[in-house]
Design a protein around this motif. Structure first.
Motif, PDB file in Angstrom:
ATOM      1  N   GLU A  24      10.531  42.732 -36.227  1.00 39.47           N
ATOM      2  CA  GLU A  24       9.876  43.066 -37.500  1.00 39.47           C
ATOM      3  C   GLU A  24       8.359  43.081 -37.343  1.00 39.47           C
ATOM      4  O   GLU A  24       7.673  43.959 -37.893  1.00 39.47           O
ATOM      5  CB  GLU A  24      10.290  42.064 -38.572  1.00 39.47           C
ATOM      6  CG  GLU A  24      11.735  42.208 -39.027  1.00 39.47           C
ATOM      7  CD  GLU A  24      12.162  41.121 -39.994  1.00 39.47           C
ATOM      8  OE1 GLU A  24      13.075  41.381 -40.799  1.00 39.47           O
ATOM      9  OE2 GLU A  24      11.583  40.014 -39.938  1.00 39.47           O
ATOM     10  N   ALA A  25       7.828  42.124 -36.598  1.00 43.49           N
ATOM     11  CA  ALA A  25       6.382  42.056 -36.373  1.00 43.49           C
ATOM     12  C   ALA A  25       5.902  43.267 -35.592  1.00 43.49           C
ATOM     13  O   ALA A  25       4.818  43.805 -35.847  1.00 43.49           O
ATOM     14  CB  ALA A  25       6.030  40.770 -35.636  1.00 43.49           C
ATOM     15  N   LEU A  26       6.718  43.722 -34.650  1.00 44.40           N
ATOM     16  CA  LEU A  26       6.368  44.893 -33.859  1.00 44.40           C
ATOM     17  C   LEU A  26       6.243  46.128 -34.741  1.00 44.40           C
ATOM     18  O   LEU A  26       5.303  46.912 -34.616  1.00 44.40           O
ATOM     19  CB  LEU A  26       7.420  45.120 -32.777  1.00 44.40           C
ATOM     20  CG  LEU A  26       7.162  46.267 -31.793  1.00 44.40           C
ATOM     21  CD1 LEU A  26       5.923  45.986 -30.957  1.00 44.40           C
ATOM     22  CD2 LEU A  26       8.379  46.467 -30.892  1.00 44.40           C
ATOM     23  N   LEU A  27       7.191  46.280 -35.659  1.00 49.00           N
ATOM     24  CA  LEU A  27       7.140  47.414 -36.572  1.00 49.00           C
ATOM     25  C   LEU A  27       5.958  47.299 -37.533  1.00 49.00           C
ATOM     26  O   LEU A  27       5.293  48.288 -37.850  1.00 49.00           O
ATOM     27  CB  LEU A  27       8.439  47.508 -37.369  1.00 49.00           C
ATOM     28  CG  LEU A  27       9.626  48.161 -36.677  1.00 49.00           C
ATOM     29  CD1 LEU A  27      10.843  48.140 -37.588  1.00 49.00           C
ATOM     30  CD2 LEU A  27       9.301  49.596 -36.289  1.00 49.00           C
ATOM     31  N   ALA A  28       5.709  46.094 -38.007  1.00 51.28           N
ATOM     32  CA  ALA A  28       4.611  45.888 -38.960  1.00 51.28           C
ATOM     33  C   ALA A  28       3.263  46.217 -38.341  1.00 51.28           C
ATOM     34  O   ALA A  28       2.333  46.652 -39.037  1.00 51.28           O
ATOM     35  CB  ALA A  28       4.626  44.456 -39.468  1.00 51.28           C
ATOM     36  N   LEU A  40      15.961  47.415 -34.324  1.00 53.66           N
ATOM     37  CA  LEU A  40      15.927  46.416 -35.388  1.00 53.66           C
ATOM     38  C   LEU A  40      17.139  46.559 -36.303  1.00 53.66           C
ATOM     39  O   LEU A  40      17.746  45.562 -36.706  1.00 53.66           O
ATOM     40  CB  LEU A  40      14.636  46.544 -36.194  1.00 53.66           C
ATOM     41  CG  LEU A  40      14.442  45.540 -37.337  1.00 53.66           C
ATOM     42  CD1 LEU A  40      14.594  44.107 -36.839  1.00 53.66           C
ATOM     43  CD2 LEU A  40      13.076  45.734 -37.986  1.00 53.66           C
ATOM     44  N   SER A  41      17.507  47.787 -36.617  1.00 52.51           N
ATOM     45  CA  SER A  41      18.697  48.018 -37.446  1.00 52.51           C
ATOM     46  C   SER A  41      19.932  47.432 -36.785  1.00 52.51           C
ATOM     47  O   SER A  41      20.773  46.797 -37.436  1.00 52.51           O
ATOM     48  CB  SER A  41      18.881  49.512 -37.699  1.00 52.51           C
ATOM     49  OG  SER A  41      20.051  49.754 -38.446  1.00 52.51           O
ATOM     50  N   GLN A  42      20.054  47.636 -35.483  1.00 55.41           N
ATOM     51  CA  GLN A  42      21.193  47.092 -34.746  1.00 55.41           C
ATOM     52  C   GLN A  42      21.156  45.571 -34.722  1.00 55.41           C
ATOM     53  O   GLN A  42      22.203  44.913 -34.808  1.00 55.41           O
ATOM     54  CB  GLN A  42      21.218  47.661 -33.327  1.00 55.41           C
ATOM     55  CG  GLN A  42      21.566  49.145 -33.279  1.00 55.41           C
ATOM     56  CD  GLN A  42      21.366  49.762 -31.915  1.00 55.41           C
ATOM     57  OE1 GLN A  42      21.179  49.057 -30.920  1.00 55.41           O
ATOM     58  NE2 GLN A  42      21.376  51.089 -31.851  1.00 55.41           N
ATOM     59  N   HIS A  43      19.970  45.010 -34.588  1.00 55.03           N
ATOM     60  CA  HIS A  43      19.830  43.551 -34.629  1.00 55.03           C
ATOM     61  C   HIS A  43      20.300  43.003 -35.977  1.00 55.03           C
ATOM     62  O   HIS A  43      21.002  41.984 -36.037  1.00 55.03           O
ATOM     63  CB  HIS A  43      18.372  43.150 -34.387  1.00 55.03           C
ATOM     64  CG  HIS A  43      18.022  42.942 -32.956  1.00 55.03           C
ATOM     65  ND1 HIS A  43      17.700  43.961 -32.109  1.00 55.03           N
ATOM     66  CD2 HIS A  43      17.954  41.809 -32.200  1.00 55.03           C
ATOM     67  CE1 HIS A  43      17.430  43.490 -30.903  1.00 55.03           C
ATOM     68  NE2 HIS A  43      17.586  42.174 -30.938  1.00 55.03           N
TER      69      HIS A  43
END
Length: 268
Positions: A24-28, A40-43
């Protein structure tokens, strides 16, 4: 030993949440693109599958997974985690939002206003959400079912049959505890078979067994599931096991003789 196992499981679960927070931090930070969204969706979905008892995180993760799929314009795919959320965690704070999102996807992205209106009616019934129509979801399904078979032309309207199957699946995910649930789900399976949508029929019959193991059509659903898998989908081994389960559970049922014959044919 048990305490050690519990500690290890808790540690794995905590690490899984930490991995999600890292993604999530990577995407943010805008460092993640399409592959990062997929990961992330798979996670999110893997966590919900591995720790379904975690009602504090699993519903939110399923909702976020659907949101990421939506961002990638995977509109049909995002409906699966939403339905899973509604079926497993109807009392969660994410459930009403999931229902609103599903209705919006059908209305705007999939151009299926009828199913959108149906979901809004379900939302009004279960969560008190606003709905544009006064008809209940049960009334809408009954009216739709009456249009599936055109008696004057002696034929099935495949488009309406598909819509009934779809809406019945949502109904039993959202309103599974309603008295109408078993009958609606079994009718959907019968309609799916009538239009030769055998994969859908088998899935609906499996849902019946999971949701309504003591339902009024539980025996018929189990037999029909075995027959669909064995005769229509050529999954003989799975059908064999289901026929055995049927005879063990319902030895005196009127379909027991037929199940025994079909089982015997398989064993020859």
């Amino acid at each position: 030993m048990l305490l050690i196992l519990l500690w290890a499981c808790h540690a794995e679960q905590k690490q899984a949440r930490a991995d999600i927070e890292e993604q999530e931090a990577l995407l943010a930070s805008a460092k993640g693109g399409g592959p990062a969204l997929d990961a992330l969706s798979q996670h999110y979905q893997a966590y919900a599958a591995a720790y379904p008892e975690d009602e504090a995180h699993a519903p939110a993760y399923l909702y976020r997974a659907a949101g990421l799929m939506f961002r990638q314009e995977a509109y049909s795919e995002c409906l699966a985690p939403l339905r899973q959320l509604l079926q497993r965690y109807p009392g969660s704070s994410a459930a009403p939002k999931a229902l609103e999102m599903a209705a919006s996807v059908y209305a705007v992205e999939l151009r299926d206003s009828a199913t959108a209106v149906f979901l809004q009616a379900c939302g009004q019934k279960v969560y008190g959400l606003e709905a544009p129509m006064a008809e209940s979801p049960e009334e809408q399904l009954l009216e739709l079912k009456g249009k599936v078979f055109d008696d004057s032309l002696m034929q099935v309207d495949f488009r309406l049959a598909d819509r009934y199957i779809r809406q019945a699946g949502w109904y039993t995910a959202i309103c599974k505890d309603e008295d109408d649930g078993p009958g609606i789900l079994f009718s959907a399976a019968e309609i799916a078979r009538s239009v030769r949508a055998y994969e859908k029929a088998a899935a609906l019959l499996q849902d019946y067994a999971a949701l309504y193991p003591e339902g009024p059509a539980a025996a018929q659903a189990l037999f029909l599931q075995a027959f669909t898998l064995g005769n229509d989908l050529n999954r003989k081994d799975t059908a064999h096991a289901l026929y055995q389960a049927f005879l063990k559970r319902y030895p005196g049922h009127e379909l027991a003789a037929s199940a025994a014959v079909l089982l015997e044919e398989r064993e020859r």
